[in-house]
Design a protein around this motif. Sequence first.
Motif, mmCIF file in Angstrom:
data_model
loop_
_atom_site.group_PDB
_atom_site.id
_atom_site.type_symbol
_atom_site.label_atom_id
_atom_site.label_comp_id
_atom_site.label_asym_id
_atom_site.label_seq_id
_atom_site.Cartn_x
_atom_site.Cartn_y
_atom_site.Cartn_z
ATOM 1 N N LYS A 179 0.851 -1.183 0.000
ATOM 2 C CA LYS A 179 0.000 0.000 0.000
ATOM 3 C C LYS A 179 0.890 1.237 0.000
ATOM 4 O O LYS A 179 1.912 1.280 0.678
ATOM 5 N N LEU A 180 0.471 2.204 -0.760
ATOM 6 C CA LEU A 180 1.267 3.412 -0.870
ATOM 7 C C LEU A 180 0.950 4.372 0.268
ATOM 8 O O LEU A 180 -0.219 4.612 0.593
ATOM 9 N N SER A 181 1.993 4.932 0.845
ATOM 10 C CA SER A 181 1.804 5.996 1.824
ATOM 11 C C SER A 181 1.331 7.246 1.092
ATOM 12 O O SER A 181 1.347 7.319 -0.138
ATOM 13 N N GLN A 182 0.935 8.256 1.855
ATOM 14 C CA GLN A 182 0.485 9.492 1.238
ATOM 15 C C GLN A 182 1.598 10.118 0.389
ATOM 16 O O GLN A 182 1.356 10.598 -0.720
ATOM 17 N N SER A 183 2.812 10.095 0.910
ATOM 18 C CA SER A 183 3.914 10.675 0.146
ATOM 19 C C SER A 183 4.206 9.854 -1.109
ATOM 20 O O SER A 183 4.532 10.411 -2.164
ATOM 21 N N GLU A 184 4.080 8.524 -1.023
ATOM 22 C CA GLU A 184 4.302 7.678 -2.190
ATOM 23 C C GLU A 184 3.204 7.880 -3.226
ATOM 24 O O GLU A 184 3.458 7.870 -4.441
ATOM 25 N N GLN A 185 1.955 8.060 -2.747
ATOM 26 C CA GLN A 185 0.873 8.356 -3.685
ATOM 27 C C GLN A 185 1.122 9.691 -4.379
ATOM 28 O O GLN A 185 0.844 9.848 -5.571
ATOM 29 N N ARG A 186 1.643 10.636 -3.638
ATOM 30 C CA ARG A 186 1.944 11.940 -4.237
ATOM 31 C C ARG A 186 3.010 11.785 -5.325
ATOM 32 O O ARG A 186 2.899 12.387 -6.400
ATOM 33 N N GLU A 187 4.031 10.955 -5.057
ATOM 34 C CA GLU A 187 5.076 10.759 -6.054
ATOM 35 C C GLU A 187 4.536 10.036 -7.282
ATOM 36 O O GLU A 187 4.911 10.346 -8.417
ATOM 37 N N ALA A 188 3.639 9.064 -7.042
ATOM 38 C CA ALA A 188 3.017 8.373 -8.179
ATOM 39 C C ALA A 188 2.173 9.344 -8.995
ATOM 40 O O ALA A 188 2.175 9.308 -10.232
ATOM 41 N N ALA A 189 1.454 10.231 -8.295
ATOM 42 C CA ALA A 189 0.658 11.242 -8.987
ATOM 43 C C ALA A 189 1.555 12.205 -9.744
ATOM 44 O O ALA A 189 1.248 12.620 -10.870
ATOM 45 N N ARG A 190 2.678 12.563 -9.124
ATOM 46 C CA ARG A 190 3.620 13.467 -9.785
ATOM 47 C C ARG A 190 4.118 12.854 -11.100
ATOM 48 O O ARG A 190 4.223 13.523 -12.125
#
Length: 468
Positions: free
Chosen positions: A424-435
């Motif tokens: 599961k992606l952390s919030q920061s990892e989700q942000r990087e994936a979104a980036r």
Amino acid sequence: MKYIRSIITLGCLAAAAATSGAQGFRSGTGITDIMRAGPRLGPPAARPSTAPAAAPVQRSAEFIVALVNSEPITNTDVQTRVSRLIKENPDAERVPRGELTRLVLERLITERAQLQLAKENGIKVDDVAIDQAEQTVARQNEISLVELRRRVAAEGIAQQDFRNDLRDQLLLTRLRDREVESKVKISDAEADEYLRDQRNQSVKNAALENLNLAQVLVAVPENATDAQVAAAQKKAQDLAQRARAGEDFAKLVRENSDSPDRANGGAIGMRSADRYPSLFVEATQSTAVNGIAGPVRSSAGFHVLKVIAKAQIGSGDATVTQTQVRHILLLNDPKRTTAQAVAQLAEFKRRVQAGTADFAGLARDNSQDGSAKDGGDLGWSRPGQFVPEFEEAMDRLAPGQISDPVVSRFGVHLIQVVGRRDSKLSQSEQREAARTALREQRVEEAFTTWVQEVRARAYVEYRDPPQS
């Protein structure tokens, strides 16, 4: 043939349509992301004859139709591309011949202008990189290099022309990276807004889903007889039935699959649906997790698919397949050729596999990037984090395996996969994936604008219109 259709036909049609406003063409991702557009077909443009044309037949066979900064584009260049488009793509046949010819000519002009700019910027691609690109095309078609070359010859393309096409696409990719990709930046605020938008989208939209699929491929030869196709289809149907009956899917893969990903139990990895073939997405759209879909037919053969996981992008439980990877990088260096770097890294691989050297130790002593101090460790990565040529090689490795030397735009890498996990992606990892996702969109937009600017700066002189 899958290479010709994906790289030459779809790439050219999509780019031509985008440049000239044509409707009705659908773009494709191609065989490999290393090559973003259709290669230039045919031999290098011929110099015009000093003698006048003796007859209309001779004139229509070869003459200059345009000059791009004094470099000629010939009628043969245009007609070769047009003929291949018509042969390989049904959509092209619905376009009036004159309009299609005009689109192809404009595409060739745009390509020549970019290739000239790459040359002016000192961008080069050596034979080792072309060898690797050729091998990548073969792998993506799930055929041997020998078979790829046979198919290319059967399409009427000389081997050297094929390699020149690959060289051009690598040049354009490196030019794009220098002129466009490196300049696109995404802020945290923009990434967070993108995530919010994704959460507000309908969960029924498959394009917003992350998927982890595994496959068994039963390959079908290029010129298979009806009996061979029927036998392959029956084998695939039997494997699908055994999988549905509860047999271990990974075991079925290892014992029966003709795909290179069989070392990973057929698992392709958790990634967004748009990074999968549309055929796979459509086949599994209504299939539950752990369910079996297929067999489905592609140009490579029959695929039996298992849905390992599904997750909504931007949701709180979004997961991806992460890979822990390390590498040794030897940078492009005027004092060391690419071939010498490849030989050095091949020797490192031999020593590690023989147990006489440690990968991390070799990385600390030899790698020429910031990961050297950590033994080459790049941490846990998500799909799309690395350049395509690196990621394509990484995805083919099972944990513990070491790649052959991989040539990228940065240099030559030796890659080792340490482990894999669905996380599961952390919030920061989700942000990087979104980036990453948002950056890809912005790059496409910036690239379109940049191409138009390069085209506008080029001096183009139109001569006589192309003739069939």
